[in-house]
Scaffold this motif. Structure first.
Motif, PDB file in Angstrom:
ATOM      1  N   SER A  41       0.839  -1.191   0.000  1.00  0.00           N
ATOM      2  CA  SER A  41       0.000   0.000   0.000  1.00  0.00           C
ATOM      3  C   SER A  41       0.876   1.244   0.000  1.00  0.00           C
ATOM      4  O   SER A  41       1.731   1.403   0.866  1.00  0.00           O
ATOM      5  CB  SER A  41      -0.908  -0.003   1.233  1.00  0.00           C
ATOM      6  OG  SER A  41      -1.607   1.222   1.319  1.00  0.00           O
TER       7      SER A  41
ATOM      8  N   GLY B 121      -1.529  -2.730   4.189  1.00  0.00           N
ATOM      9  CA  GLY B 121      -0.472  -3.279   3.368  1.00  0.00           C
ATOM     10  C   GLY B 121       0.424  -4.234   4.145  1.00  0.00           C
ATOM     11  O   GLY B 121       0.645  -4.051   5.340  1.00  0.00           O
TER      12      GLY B 121
ATOM     13  N   ASN C  53       3.546  -0.872   4.163  1.00  0.00           N
ATOM     14  CA  ASN C  53       2.931   0.436   3.950  1.00  0.00           C
ATOM     15  C   ASN C  53       4.020   1.448   3.616  1.00  0.00           C
ATOM     16  O   ASN C  53       4.990   1.583   4.357  1.00  0.00           O
ATOM     17  CB  ASN C  53       2.208   0.920   5.211  1.00  0.00           C
ATOM     18  CG  ASN C  53       0.956   0.111   5.516  1.00  0.00           C
ATOM     19  OD1 ASN C  53       0.357  -0.492   4.628  1.00  0.00           O
ATOM     20  ND2 ASN C  53       0.563   0.097   6.782  1.00  0.00           N
TER      21      ASN C  53
END
Lengths: 317, 295
Positions: free
Chosen positions: B198, B216, B219
């Motif tokens: 993500s 995620g 992330n």
């Protein structure tokens, strides 16, 4: 009993009844008939007012200071409740409570937001607005429930997740997101009930479920009517319009197919007869748990994923 | 022209005239005010060459840069928005949609594509923030889930670049439920052992940050991106005190352990490919002798 603005005609009648009761106790006049007549009138009036409530009036009922809260249902519907505290990382959040309890003898896990009754308790419970530690406690209890195969019952009643500096520092977004992720694959039946306010992500974070039940005068929405009005209408005063536009009442959401069952409330709302409301809620939860516990965990999970997959309205494909 | 301006000598007037730049050719950096040649800025992925400020970038443009050249195929493009509530505020939602579609040339706020990242089959999604603030309604949710379905069917990783104000109010509870829908899809992806990266870009708040953007396996934030649950204005109104310096910026989130790293946009391809090659158990991209398709 406290009355909302739109209930003022009822309040006046009830005040008259109380006065008469006071008179009758020290006078010899028999005014029982008069009281009965007024009571009947009050019932008729309440019925007619409650037959045509606007979404904003229903929102006010959902927030009624005397409305039964999670702890009230815990004491009327469940037995043997033992509250478990803390997220094991940072703190215990008083805006979310939970723990194992028995429902009609069978063990379940209960998690719900909790508002306060008086000023002191309201502050301590942060007006039912959880912080990340609250959602992480909830997640811990969900996983505990899964380990011991206890069905999960969540009672939703929050204006929303708390927007504060500390909440952001400790990852409010991640805490909510993680619960959505975990709940969607929890191998136990989940029944969620909106008992008052279903406020946005803060509500959904304990509301991913197999069956969604709403009390008749509860609301569930992506943002409060005040918040929606101040963004889209640039004025919080347009909250009535926003409440109408968002279709946030139980009956409207049921028509849209987003709610599985709407539980009728006692005349005048759940707070007028909390025991009757609790009895109806207990019957409903038991009914749904019966259906869900009869399913294999695989079938249950598949059905939940299919259900969640179906959320949304779009065209094409 | 006022009487005062009339009496000023013309030389001074010339100096006072604002130096307008021709529409489209030149742009000003939103952070350091440097005047930049648009073509050069685009080549630099909308990162200011002077101060490295990461300006917002369109969703389609981002994906076309991120994926290997000419490797992409758009998924779920046929999914279009509806107005189930016949929502109307000062304007009808239907009209807002038409207007947004016209100005962005997109049907909704999320674009998803299957393609290659340095030769590795991936699915990538990116938000078009100019489409109603990148808000998430039913179309965003459905396209996201179709992207996950594609990943599951083809055993590919998923990457999503978020830029969103949150849930789309005009779709009310439907939009809230997209948070559950996208998160549930990610739990299926995780169960299948497929990675999800993500990338949180400016801004990522509300229902998007509180669902798939924070989920995620890794992330990643873009420098100085605003990332948070509640918007700074809402928090300010709640706590009634000034917010700390750099509050809710990527660097703040990294400090507080919410994201794994902050990456310069120009390094995204290399770094994300590096991660995914490892997660997918493949030799490093250079070792398989792939041709770099750098922009």
């Amino acid at each position: 009993m406290s009355f909302l603005e739109f209930e003022q005609p009822i309040a006046e009648l009830e005040a008259k009844i109380d006065e008469l009761k006071f008179v009758s106790s020290d006078a010899e006049v028999n005014i029982g008939e008069e009281i009965a007549r007024l009571r009947a009138k009050s019932r008729v009036l309440t019925t007619s007012i409650f037959a045509n409530l606007t979404p904003w009036q229903i929102t006010q009922l959902a927030r009624h200071p005397q409305r039964p809260y999670t702890l009230d249902y815990l004491s009327t519907i469940f037995t043997d409740f033992q509250e478990l505290h803390g997220d094991r990382m940072y703190a215990d959040d008083w805006a979310i409570i939970g723990g194992p309890a028995r429902l009609d003898g069978r063990p379940v896990m209960v998690i719900g937001q909790q508002k306060g009754r008086d000023t002191k308790e309201r502050v301590r419970r942060n007006y039912g607005m959880p912080k990340p530690e609250g959602y992480r406690k909830a997640k811990r209890l969900m996983e505990l429930a899964e380990r011991f195969k206890l069905p999960l019952v969540t009672l939703i009643d929050t204006p929303g997740a708390y927007p504060g500096v500390g909440s952001e520092e400790r990852g409010q977004s991640e805490a909510i997101a993680r619960n959505l992720f975990v709940m969607s694959s929890l191998k136990i039946p989940i029944v969620s009930v909106v008992i008052g306010e279903g406020g946005s992500g803060g509500a959904l974070a304990i509301g991913v479920c197999d069956r969604l039940v709403m009390l008749q005068y509860s609301v569930y929405s992506v943002i409060t009517p005040e918040g929606c009005a101040s963004i889209l209408w640039k004025s919080a005063d347009k909250k009535e319009l926003a409440a109408e536009a968002m279709g946030m009442t139980a009956d409207r959401l049921a028509k849209l197919g987003l709610v599985d069952e709407v539980l009728r409330e006692p005349l005048g709302g759940a707070h007028r007869d909390p025991q009757a409301m609790a009895d109806a809620l207990k019957t409903s939860i038991l009914k749904h748990l019966d259906t869900l516990t009869a399913m294999t965990p695989e079938a249950l999970l598949q059905a939940r994923h299919d259900r969640i997959r179906g959320f949304g309205v779009y065209s094409g494909g | 022209m006022t009487w005062f301006e009339k009496i000023i000598p013309s030389r001074i007037k010339t100096e006072r005239r604002t130096r307008s730049v021709p529409e489209g050719l030149w742009m000003k950096c939103t952070a350091c005010d440097a005047v930049l040649y648009r073509a050069e800025l685009e080549r630099n992925l909308h990162v200011c060459p002077k101060c490295s400020h990461h300006m917002r970038i369109g969703g389609r443009e981002r994906l076309e840069y991120f994926l290997d050249e000419e490797s992409w195929e758009e998924l779920a493009a046929e999914i279009e928005p509806e107005d189930p509530l016949r929502f109307r505020d000062s304007k009808r939602y239907r009209d807002r949609l038409v207007q947004a579609q016209k100005s962005t040339e997109e049907k909704d706020a999320l674009i998803v594509m299957a393609g290659k990242l340095k030769g590795l089959e991936v699915v990538a999604g990116a938000f078009e923030f100019r489409f109603l603030g990148g808000s998430m309604g039913s179309v965003v949710g459905e396209r996201f889930v179709r992207a996950v379905d594609y990943c599951l069917a083809h055993r590919t990783p998923l990457i999503c670049f978020s830029a969103s104000g949150g849930a789309r109010m005009q779709e009310a509870l439907y939009s809230l439920l997209q948070m559950a829908k996208t998160s549930a899809a990610l739990s299926r992806l995780a169960a299948a052992g497929l990675p999800y990266i993500s990338v949180l870009t400016d801004p990522t708040t509300g229902g998007v940050s509180a669902s798939f953007a924070m989920l995620g396996d890794v992330n990643i934030g873009e420098p100085k991106a605003l990332i948070g649950f509640a918007g700074p204005r809402v928090i300010q109104q709640t706590v009634r005190e000034t917010l700390p310096e750099g509050f809710q910026r990527s660097e703040f989130l990294l400090d507080h352990g919410a994201i794994d790293m902050i990456l310069d946009r120009r390094d995204m391809r290399d770094r994300i490919a590096g991660l995914l090659y490892m997660f997918m158990g493949k030799p490093a991209p250079e070792m398989v002798g792939l041709k770099e398709t750098e922009v």
